[in-house]
Enzyme design. Structure first.
Site, mmCIF file in Angstrom:
data_model
loop_
_atom_site.group_PDB
_atom_site.id
_atom_site.type_symbol
_atom_site.label_atom_id
_atom_site.label_comp_id
_atom_site.label_asym_id
_atom_site.label_seq_id
_atom_site.Cartn_x
_atom_site.Cartn_y
_atom_site.Cartn_z
ATOM 1 N N TYR A 191 0.849 -1.196 0.000
ATOM 2 C CA TYR A 191 0.000 0.000 0.000
ATOM 3 C C TYR A 191 0.880 1.240 0.000
ATOM 4 O O TYR A 191 1.858 1.312 0.740
ATOM 5 C CB TYR A 191 -0.921 0.028 1.226
ATOM 6 N N GLU A 199 -0.603 4.832 -0.820
ATOM 7 C CA GLU A 199 -1.345 6.047 -1.165
ATOM 8 C C GLU A 199 -0.477 7.277 -0.984
ATOM 9 O O GLU A 199 0.281 7.363 0.005
ATOM 10 C CB GLU A 199 -2.594 6.220 -0.278
ATOM 11 N N ASP A 220 -5.661 12.704 -25.960
ATOM 12 C CA ASP A 220 -5.696 11.321 -25.479
ATOM 13 C C ASP A 220 -5.033 10.472 -26.550
ATOM 14 O O ASP A 220 -5.630 10.189 -27.591
ATOM 15 C CB ASP A 220 -7.156 10.899 -25.257
ATOM 16 N N THR A 255 -3.079 5.391 -22.286
ATOM 17 C CA THR A 255 -2.947 4.090 -21.643
ATOM 18 C C THR A 255 -1.556 3.586 -22.001
ATOM 19 O O THR A 255 -0.886 4.145 -22.875
ATOM 20 C CB THR A 255 -4.000 3.082 -22.140
ATOM 21 N N LYS A 271 -1.317 -0.294 -25.241
ATOM 22 C CA LYS A 271 -1.680 -0.435 -26.665
ATOM 23 C C LYS A 271 -0.386 -0.422 -27.492
ATOM 24 O O LYS A 271 0.431 -1.322 -27.306
ATOM 25 C CB LYS A 271 -2.669 0.663 -27.037
ATOM 26 N N ARG A 323 -1.380 -3.090 -18.647
ATOM 27 C CA ARG A 323 -2.541 -2.205 -18.517
ATOM 28 C C ARG A 323 -2.179 -1.093 -17.548
ATOM 29 O O ARG A 323 -1.588 -1.340 -16.503
ATOM 30 C CB ARG A 323 -3.736 -2.976 -17.952
HETATM 31 N N1 DSN Z 1 -11.264 -0.072 -25.345
HETATM 32 C C1 DSN Z 1 -10.217 0.664 -26.041
HETATM 33 C C2 DSN Z 1 -10.203 0.359 -27.481
HETATM 34 O O1 DSN Z 1 -10.447 -0.787 -27.820
HETATM 35 O O2 DSN Z 1 -9.913 1.215 -28.297
HETATM 36 C C3 DSN Z 1 -10.305 2.117 -25.776
HETATM 37 O O3 DSN Z 1 -10.353 2.344 -24.426
#
Ligand code: DSN
Length: 443
Positions: free
Chosen positions: A50, A52, A195, A221, A224, A230
């Site tokens: 933990y 925080e 984004d 994120t 990707k 993640r």
């Molecule tokens: N769920 C993602 C996507 O597939 O593009 C975006 O958050």
């Protein structure tokens, strides 16, 4: 004790998923295959702790090493994205974007983002979400050619004077116009938040222009094209700090305690740090360049075979097949038939989709995963030929207008394609190709 010994049920499920991936092609553009090093950090004992708060200011003791790993991730994020400030704690994309609202807006402010059916993201003001419930949302759209409608963006921005404008999307195959969006935001004094979840890896590698000189805030994120675990990063740019020197502090406070999450996921932070280190290597630059080369060849191969692609191609890692020449709502047919052939993709709306988001008329495809496996132009041409054959197979099905008839129609469709010799043959070829290109962390 190993997982196999303590919990054979979970072990077997993971093994089955590994086997599915070994024998198939993952072509959902928002996915990737992480490296063994990223997975090792993600599976580490850091998950137990933990912490925080932020490095040097924690609510719990024993955080000297957690501080080190978080600081490392922050410094690497700043270096990779060329920004002066980064928060690496947000659990994933939507929590990261929630933090942006909390840092930059008051409840009830007007916000603008790319419309969901036009490829935008849920958290950019889509009706079903908090972002339209707590803020007034005015979406902008793409034109029928698939490009952002700038006349509309200017008109809506001047009319509604949003406090925050989002640039970035989940199903947009063209370069994001960061500089043009900044002109709009600057004229009306709005925050510009980019984004870049989908294209983060391309941005770090210099394959897509960076929003850093134009936007005030950047979110991404990390799982990707960046090929990490993640997770997410919220960044303030130099321009953002000039607009509000407290922006960084406001983002920190928004992520924790103000946002929708508690203690940071330290194993995730460590894995983000590892992914960022990998993303700054010459090999990753080559990888990112190959992602876009592969996407272009795949799109060209599909178009040569008569498959319509939204906007007539791609500048990044993804493309959208437009099935409206054959009928409305055919995305689900193509997704399911491809799945049976071992190609995983997702149904998606196309601009001005005549059907609904539940039965959209397109399919989204991406090259990050198959490029991670080492596939190049030659394999893209092969894959294009398979997908075109599957399009041909499903194109004469028609989604019934009557909603009550859809379930049984789809059941019948599934029965028919399950025995298709074409799909069987393609599946065999997909397995053969997949086996030649192992996934780095799957043995
Ligand atoms: N769920 C993602 C996507 O597939 O593009 C975006 O958050």
């Amino acid at each position: 004790m190993t997982l196999k010994q303590t919990d054979p049920e979970v072990y077997e499920i993971i093994e089955a998923e590994k086997q599915r991936r070994r024998e198939g092609l993952e072509m959902i553009p928002s996915e990737n295959h992480t490296s063994p090093a990223v997975l090792e950090a993600l599976g580490s004992i850091l998950t137990d702790k933990y912490s925080e708060g932020y490095p040097g200011k924690r609510y719990y003791g024993g955080n000297e090493f957690i501080d080190k790993v978080e600081n490392l991730a922050i410094e690497r994020a700043k270096k990779a994205f060329l920004v002066p400030y980064a928060n690496v704690q947000a659990y994933s994309g939507t929590p990261a974007n929630t933090a942006v609202y909390l840092a930059a807006c008051e409840v009830g402010n007007m916000i603008m983002g790319q419309s969901l059916p036009d490829g935008g993201h849920l958290s950019h003001g889509a009706n079903a979400t908090f972002s339209a419930r707590f803020y007034k949302s005015q979406p902008y759209h793409v034109k029928s050619d698939g490009y952002i409608d700038f006349d509309e963006v200017w008109r809506l921005a001047r009319e509604h004077k949003p406090k925050l404008i989002w640039v970035g999307a989940s199903a947009y195959a063209r370069q994001f116009p960061f500089a043009e969006m900044a002109e709009v935001a600057d004229e009306i004094g709005a925050w510009l938040a980019a984004d870049i979840a989908h294209i983060a890896g391309l941005v770090v590698a210099g394959v897509h222009p960076s929003p850093a000189p134009h936007a005030h805030i950047i979110t991404t994120t990390t799982h990707k094209t960046l090929r990490g675990p993640r997770g997410a990063i919220v960044m303030a740019t130099q321009k953002g700090l000039e607009k509000d020197p407290d922006l960084g502090k406001k983002i920190d406070k928004a992520v924790f305690p103000g946002g929708v999450q508690g203690g940071p996921h330290n194993h995730q932070t460590a894995a983000i740090a590892v992914a960022l280190k990998e993303a700054m290597t010459p090999e990753f630059k080559e990888y990112a360049a190959q992602i876009t080369k592969n996407a272009k060849v795949l799109a060209a191969g599909l178009m040569e075979r008569g498959v319509k692609i939204v906007s007539g191609g791609t500048d990044n890692h993804l493309m959208l097949i437009d099935l409206t020449p054959y009928g409305n709502g055919l995305g689900i047919f193509l997704e399911e038939a491809l799945d049976m052939a071992g190609i995983t993709a997702n149904k998606n709306t196309v601009p001005q989709d005549p059907s609904s988001p539940f039965y959209p008329s397109g399919l989204r495809l991406g090259t990050p995963c198959i490029t991670t496996r080492g596939m190049k132009e030659k394999e893209m041409t092969e894959i294009a030929a398979w997908i075109a054959r599957v399009v041909d197979l499903i194109k004469d099905y028609q989604l019934p207008e009557d909603k009550g008839e859809r379930k049984s129609y789809l059941r019948n469709f599934r029965k028919e394609v399950a025995v298709s010799e074409t799909l069987k043959k393609i599946k065999e070829e997909v397995i053969e190709l997949s086996k030649k290109f192992p996934i780095p962390a799957i043995h």
